[in-house]
Design a protein around this motif. Sequence first.
Motif, PDB file in Angstrom:
ATOM      1  N   ASP A 103      36.627  37.378  42.437  1.00  0.00           N
ATOM      2  CA  ASP A 103      37.062  36.803  43.699  1.00  0.00           C
ATOM      3  C   ASP A 103      35.906  36.770  44.686  1.00  0.00           C
ATOM      4  N   ASP A 105      36.026  37.673  47.791  1.00  0.00           N
ATOM      5  CA  ASP A 105      36.156  38.580  48.932  1.00  0.00           C
ATOM      6  C   ASP A 105      35.518  39.956  48.740  1.00  0.00           C
ATOM      7  N   GLN A 107      36.232  42.373  46.840  1.00  0.00           N
ATOM      8  CA  GLN A 107      37.128  43.505  46.596  1.00  0.00           C
ATOM      9  C   GLN A 107      36.787  44.181  45.275  1.00  0.00           C
ATOM     10  N   ARG A 205      38.676  49.364  43.408  1.00  0.00           N
ATOM     11  CA  ARG A 205      38.897  48.134  44.159  1.00  0.00           C
ATOM     12  C   ARG A 205      38.959  48.451  45.639  1.00  0.00           C
ATOM     13  N   ARG A 208      39.350  43.848  51.315  1.00  0.00           N
ATOM     14  CA  ARG A 208      38.694  42.571  51.525  1.00  0.00           C
ATOM     15  C   ARG A 208      37.534  42.766  52.495  1.00  0.00           C
TER      16      ARG A 208
HETATM   17 MG    MG Z   1      41.274  39.576  47.474  1.00  0.00          MG
END
Ligand code: MG
Length: 336
Positions: A103, A105, A107, A205, A208
């Motif tokens: 992704d 972002d 994360q 994880r 964001r």
């Molecule tokens: Mg995300």
Amino acid sequence: MEPDRLFIVVPCYNEQEVLRETARRLVERLGILRDKGLAAASSRILFVDDGSGDATWEMIEALHGDHAEIQGLKLSRNRGHQNALFAGLMAVRHLADVTISMDADLQDDIAAMDAMLEKYRSGADIVYGVRDRRKTDSFFKRATAQSFYKLMGRMGAETVYNHADYRLMSARALAALSSFSEVNLFLRGLVPMVGYPSEIVFYERGERFAGKSKYPLGKMLHFATEGVTSLSVRPIRMITTLGFLIFFVSIATIVYSLVRYFTGQTITGWTTTVLSVWAIGGLIMISLGVIGEYIGKIYLESKHRPRFLIDTYLGDEDETADCTDPANAAARMETV
Ligand code: MG
Ligand code: UDP
């Protein structure tokens, strides 16, 4: 062993707040991977703009101009995360030896790429990035999440626990994935269907980095429903099972009410009413299930999934089997 050409594929939808930082960190990471001999000098980062309404594409263009290793792909309109990711992977599948999707972002911990590539070099075709929340999550959170995955599995959507779309795929695995010609894409469920040697890499994880989540709760529930209904016809089978159950109950009811009828412990009309409600209910349910079975078959056929994918062909040295390219496996695979 010469390092392989890596493509990092990143779907982006309205990500102007994070894109620059994501690009900076990925370029840095790619440098590290090259130095470690895990990625070839020709490795690239591909940003897929999923029809963003903000400055995402302009930023990708600028980044492409500034960095030789950054590439861009612009979709004609917003098609959703899964389609954007698939588009990116398919666009580079003949150029890349190996791809990693993630992704935009930040994360997902990009440092986990090193471990992914090491597993790839020791033979894995697919490496799943799995969130390691054993330390941070409460018992309750873990238990509910786990039962959610189990439930999804029972409904026919088998996925890797705590794995989102942060994963490594070899060119061979991508070729296999490309032979799944379905339109409703649920990659988390499809990739495990590909098979081939697979490994897992754990990572933490984070939050964001900037911007808002593009997946509010409503979209997530929709995603789960999509997962189940696009991967399997198991819910239909559940209707059939329910029908049979009700029908068996009705047989028991028949016996019970006949006994009451003959012992005279009933008012007129009760027996027939109760019998018809149960028996007809069960029969309707079974019939629905049977019709559903056929519709489910048509549904799976219409997906044109490959019937099989071949891992290895041990043949004569000077010959290669045609069947190793899944594109040639015109056959279908039935999955229920
Ligand atoms: Mg995300
Ligand atoms: N994304 C996309 N198209 C969409 C929605 C999201 O390409 O229609 C991308 C988004 O830019 C991000 C990834 O999919 O790179 C995951 O989205 P997000 O981080 O918002 O989801 P969350 O992590 O909150 O589940």
